[in-house]
Scaffold this active site. Sequence first.
Site, PDB file in Angstrom:
ATOM      1  N   GLU A  24      81.056 -24.237   7.379  1.00 39.77           N
ATOM      2  CA  GLU A  24      81.918 -24.250   8.566  1.00 39.77           C
ATOM      3  C   GLU A  24      81.121 -24.613   9.815  1.00 39.77           C
ATOM      4  O   GLU A  24      81.592 -25.370  10.659  1.00 39.77           O
ATOM      5  CB  GLU A  24      82.599 -22.888   8.718  1.00 39.77           C
ATOM      6  CG  GLU A  24      83.581 -22.619   7.579  1.00 39.77           C
ATOM      7  CD  GLU A  24      84.205 -21.234   7.655  1.00 39.77           C
ATOM      8  OE1 GLU A  24      83.513 -20.263   7.274  1.00 39.77           O
ATOM      9  OE2 GLU A  24      85.356 -21.125   8.096  1.00 39.77           O
ATOM     10  N   GLU A  82      85.063 -18.440   0.158  1.00 42.03           N
ATOM     11  CA  GLU A  82      85.455 -17.132   0.720  1.00 42.03           C
ATOM     12  C   GLU A  82      86.498 -16.413  -0.110  1.00 42.03           C
ATOM     13  O   GLU A  82      86.509 -15.178  -0.192  1.00 42.03           O
ATOM     14  CB  GLU A  82      85.985 -17.310   2.160  1.00 42.03           C
ATOM     15  CG  GLU A  82      84.903 -17.496   3.217  1.00 42.03           C
ATOM     16  CD  GLU A  82      84.500 -18.944   3.424  1.00 42.03           C
ATOM     17  OE1 GLU A  82      84.769 -19.774   2.518  1.00 42.03           O
ATOM     18  OE2 GLU A  82      83.910 -19.249   4.466  1.00 42.03           O
TER      19      GLU A  82
HETATM   20  C1  3H9 Z   1      81.663 -16.265   4.884  1.00 38.33           C
HETATM   21  O1  3H9 Z   1      80.871 -17.166   5.059  1.00 38.33           O
HETATM   22  C2  3H9 Z   1      82.769 -15.927   5.815  1.00 38.33           C
HETATM   23  C3  3H9 Z   1      82.967 -17.002   6.868  1.00 38.33           C
HETATM   24  O2  3H9 Z   1      84.030 -17.856   6.534  1.00 38.33           O
HETATM   25  C4  3H9 Z   1      83.270 -16.336   8.152  1.00 38.33           C
HETATM   26  C5  3H9 Z   1      82.046 -16.305   9.049  1.00 38.33           C
HETATM   27  C6  3H9 Z   1      82.378 -15.929  10.433  1.00 38.33           C
HETATM   28  N1  3H9 Z   1      74.980 -13.071   2.357  1.00 38.33           N
HETATM   29  O3  3H9 Z   1      73.093 -15.332  -5.808  1.00 38.33           O
HETATM   30  P1  3H9 Z   1      71.605 -15.317  -5.774  1.00 38.33           P
HETATM   31  C7  3H9 Z   1      71.620 -13.111  -1.450  1.00 38.33           C
HETATM   32  S1  3H9 Z   1      81.559 -15.250   3.535  1.00 38.33           S
HETATM   33  C8  3H9 Z   1      74.063 -12.168   2.024  1.00 38.33           C
HETATM   34  O4  3H9 Z   1      70.909 -14.370  -6.662  1.00 38.33           O
HETATM   35  P2  3H9 Z   1      71.596 -18.013  -6.791  1.00 38.33           P
HETATM   36  C9  3H9 Z   1      71.945 -12.486  -2.806  1.00 38.33           C
HETATM   37  O5  3H9 Z   1      72.547 -11.235  -2.664  1.00 38.33           O
HETATM   38  C10 3H9 Z   1      80.189 -15.903   2.626  1.00 38.33           C
HETATM   39  N2  3H9 Z   1      73.249 -12.304   0.965  1.00 38.33           N
HETATM   40  O6  3H9 Z   1      71.007 -16.791  -5.976  1.00 38.33           O
HETATM   41  C11 3H9 Z   1      70.564 -12.421  -3.426  1.00 38.33           C
HETATM   42  O7  3H9 Z   1      69.912 -11.298  -2.908  1.00 38.33           O
HETATM   43  P3  3H9 Z   1      68.905 -10.466  -3.827  1.00 38.33           P
HETATM   44  C12 3H9 Z   1      80.550 -17.129   1.876  1.00 38.33           C
HETATM   45  C13 3H9 Z   1      73.396 -13.397   0.230  1.00 38.33           C
HETATM   46  O8  3H9 Z   1      70.622 -19.101  -6.625  1.00 38.33           O
HETATM   47  C14 3H9 Z   1      69.865 -13.666  -2.880  1.00 38.33           C
HETATM   48  O9  3H9 Z   1      70.598 -14.049  -1.715  1.00 38.33           O
HETATM   49  N3  3H9 Z   1      79.449 -17.520   1.052  1.00 38.33           N
HETATM   50  C15 3H9 Z   1      74.340 -14.371   0.514  1.00 38.33           C
HETATM   51  O10 3H9 Z   1      72.000 -17.565  -8.147  1.00 38.33           O
HETATM   52  C16 3H9 Z   1      69.861 -14.821  -3.858  1.00 38.33           C
HETATM   53  O11 3H9 Z   1      71.214 -15.051  -4.258  1.00 38.33           O
HETATM   54  C17 3H9 Z   1      79.384 -17.239  -0.271  1.00 38.33           C
HETATM   55  O12 3H9 Z   1      80.311 -16.669  -0.833  1.00 38.33           O
HETATM   56  C18 3H9 Z   1      75.159 -14.192   1.644  1.00 38.33           C
HETATM   57  N4  3H9 Z   1      76.074 -15.081   2.019  1.00 38.33           N
HETATM   58  O13 3H9 Z   1      72.959 -18.406  -6.062  1.00 38.33           O
HETATM   59  C19 3H9 Z   1      78.133 -17.641  -1.002  1.00 38.33           C
HETATM   60  N5  3H9 Z   1      74.263 -15.338  -0.420  1.00 38.33           N
HETATM   61  O14 3H9 Z   1      67.821 -11.418  -4.240  1.00 38.33           O
HETATM   62  C20 3H9 Z   1      77.538 -16.443  -1.702  1.00 38.33           C
HETATM   63  C21 3H9 Z   1      73.288 -14.985  -1.252  1.00 38.33           C
HETATM   64  O15 3H9 Z   1      68.460  -9.340  -2.953  1.00 38.33           O
HETATM   65  N6  3H9 Z   1      76.319 -16.760  -2.398  1.00 38.33           N
HETATM   66  N7  3H9 Z   1      72.752 -13.805  -0.866  1.00 38.33           N
HETATM   67  O16 3H9 Z   1      69.733  -9.995  -5.016  1.00 38.33           O
HETATM   68  C22 3H9 Z   1      76.323 -17.368  -3.620  1.00 38.33           C
HETATM   69  O17 3H9 Z   1      77.353 -17.746  -4.157  1.00 38.33           O
HETATM   70  C23 3H9 Z   1      74.999 -17.540  -4.308  1.00 38.33           C
HETATM   71  O18 3H9 Z   1      74.111 -16.616  -3.742  1.00 38.33           O
HETATM   72  C24 3H9 Z   1      74.381 -18.963  -4.187  1.00 38.33           C
HETATM   73  C25 3H9 Z   1      72.942 -18.920  -4.771  1.00 38.33           C
HETATM   74  C26 3H9 Z   1      75.241 -19.934  -5.009  1.00 38.33           C
HETATM   75  C27 3H9 Z   1      74.319 -19.397  -2.765  1.00 38.33           C
END
Ligand code: 3H9
Length: 734
Positions: free
Chosen positions: A115, A135
């Site tokens: 975004e 989201e």
């Molecule tokens: C949003 O954006 C709302 C907006 O529209 C509004 C804004 C105003 N936050 O998954 P992994 C951490 S809502 C915090 O193991 P991979 C994760 O917990 C958000 N932490 O790696 C982990 O920590 P730990 C929308 C996050 O390579 C570490 O990073 N975004 C976040 O298997 C490694 O992650 C999503 O829904 C985060 N946003 O996968 C994306 N993202 O090592 C959510 C990751 O301590 N993320 N962490 O366990 C994912 O889908 C996957 O993490 C991603 C990488 C595909 C990016």
Amino acid sequence: MAPQPEAQYRVDPDGVAVITLNYPPLNALHPLLLRSLFEALRRAHADPAVKAVVLTGANNNFCAGFDISQFQNPDAGSGGGIDNSINDAICKYLEGGAKPVVAAVQGVALGGGLEVAMGCNARVAVRGTKLGLPELTLGIIPGFGGTQRLPRLVGLAKGCEMMLTSAPIKAEAGLKLGLVDVLAPDAAGLMPAARALALDIAAGRRPRMYSLTRTDKLPPLGEALALLDMARAEAGRRARGLAHPQLCLDAVQAGVERGGQEGLAAEGRAFAAAAALDTHKALVHIFFAQRATKKVKGVTDVPGLKPRPIRCVAVLGGGLMGSGIATALALAGVEVILKEVSQQFLDGGMARIKANVASRVKKGAMSQAAADAALGRVSGALDYAGFARADMVIEAVIEDIPLKQKIFADLEKACRPDAILSTNTSTIDIELVGAKMSGGAAARRRLLGAHFFSPAHIMPLLEIVRTKDTGAQELLDTLALSSAIKKTPVVVGNCTGFAVNRVFFPYTMSAVMLADLGLDPYRVDAAVAGRFGMPMGPFRLNDLVGSDIGLHVGANFVTSFPDRVYVSRLIPALNEAKRLGEKTGKGFYKFDAKTRKASPDPEGLAPLLEGSRREAALVPAGAKPPALSDQDILDWIFFPVVNEGCRVVAEGIVDKAADLDVASVMAMGFPPVRGGLIFWADLVGAPRIVARLKQFAAMVPPQHAGFFAPCDYLLQAAASGRKLSAGPPAAAKL
Ligand code: 3H9
């Protein structure tokens, strides 16, 4: 020291201000990072030396979106305490500030990350970058302008599809759709391309684009509204009546009807409404719980302990499970020795592996060359001659205790002393499996359970069962293997059924009890699948697994937990009538020979149901079955499951209650929107669960009342108000 969220700022000699989002590992938008980004943008726009701005990310990633941990921060308030005024100000600076801003993205640009990038005047992306708005998987909607900007950049239909499916696209596809303006071939080419584009826009050589006010990709209003109606219907089917996908479409529609600016206001309202729902809390809980299963006390936190690579695995048994396990391993690049007892069985196993891999090629999930390479990693064996090569063995033969004991005694001799010896048993006590090993407790440190779920190459969970002797090194290695084969691991303690099957047995038994009470099995299935959201009801599941397997596995629970099992004639009667389920074309349902589609078979089932009901005598002869509502049916089925789940938590079979939530979602199909078994039980409340269990106990003859007896852990939670998910106080673990 923990890394601090920061938008780093520098101005280069060519007049480009570079702002770098930096918050390892994925530059999630923590409120402090957003504030820092706002300050950096303000500085850049005010600095006369700056001609243009490039916004990028550190740590080889652009940004994974808003910091999801804020949604669980009790101080942040509902919706993670997102400050819309800061977000609005950032977007104004990005899109309409004094200088053009170009986003330079690589790795991931997801959620709020994409975004922010869409708020910029243009986007340069490295090939392979993942772009998406996931989201909805967190029970919220895009809240940083995504509902307005994405449809204006890629078109309304594609924009809705991307939001409703949450599926990311690659930068290459983004270029074709108009989401990406310039594709950089690699990371080294990213900043030069972004810098050049930013300076071109600043000098007027390329137009400056404003995504919020664009309308060229939006269809005329009538067409747009028809398209949104279709999207709503699709979302209803896909998300089974959940509110947040419709809230997302409300925001899109507001923007289509009244313009992007009005749409932003509608998005803010819809975001707040979605963030207040339990669905959002449940899905955020599952997001973190799923990642936390990989962190195991006494294993992953031992200083200096590193996983040893597992390059070669010997799989014993080429049946459905063994061939599925071998497929999962081979697809992940692991060498596999598949051992069978005869050439005929070995050929069968190899054929199943080939078919599994071919189906992935057919679905477009892998190339033929990759499939050939995977198959090339599997070799067959009829004896233990090559087992010295194996770093790990996974035994997947039939559930026969003496046979397994003999195999493990043989393996002890055939394998290297450092090889991990594991069994894929679904219910049998692991120590019993290893009882004939001669090396004593010290040697049994390499004995563990590696319990896959069928089909093993598809189901995402791996239950890793440790005995009191299993070594931390061996557990760590198996955890690493689990990640390598893309499974979510849950490390559990040793008992009959471990965690997953242990909570599964009351699920089936309570359903059978309802059938014996006189309820229609198809109605029970409809309530459990349709209303509660399980992938299928307990009777349909029985047909998938097979009544013969159900009976065999159930017998272990009857032996181990005689105080709380319900034994009926129904499943044995199905077995005797050869109604084993899908594999014989008939079970509780009948199956079309060609399509394998299930349809109810009330006439065929009636004599078996009547016989079982007569024998069970749960209601007096001639009396009507109790009038149970669909809600009663759900409570009857799921509260005994919760009760057993509480025992699993109290006995320390799972490390933490959230592990059982993950296991229930990933292996049982418990709806993730309910947050998993124990999370959901807390939402329902222990007092209600206890009261209902007592009520049900009073409705059945006294010899069956034990099936519903609330365990101490549940009773204590009901009395004290303590959350079931909190786990027992350390000293209280049974
Ligand atoms: C949003 O954006 C709302 C907006 O529209 C509004 C804004 C105003 N936050 O998954 P992994 C951490 S809502 C915090 O193991 P991979 C994760 O917990 C958000 N932490 O790696 C982990 O920590 P730990 C929308 C996050 O390579 C570490 O990073 N975004 C976040 O298997 C490694 O992650 C999503 O829904 C985060 N946003 O996968 C994306 N993202 O090592 C959510 C990751 O301590 N993320 N962490 O366990 C994912 O889908 C996957 O993490 C991603 C990488 C595909 C990016």
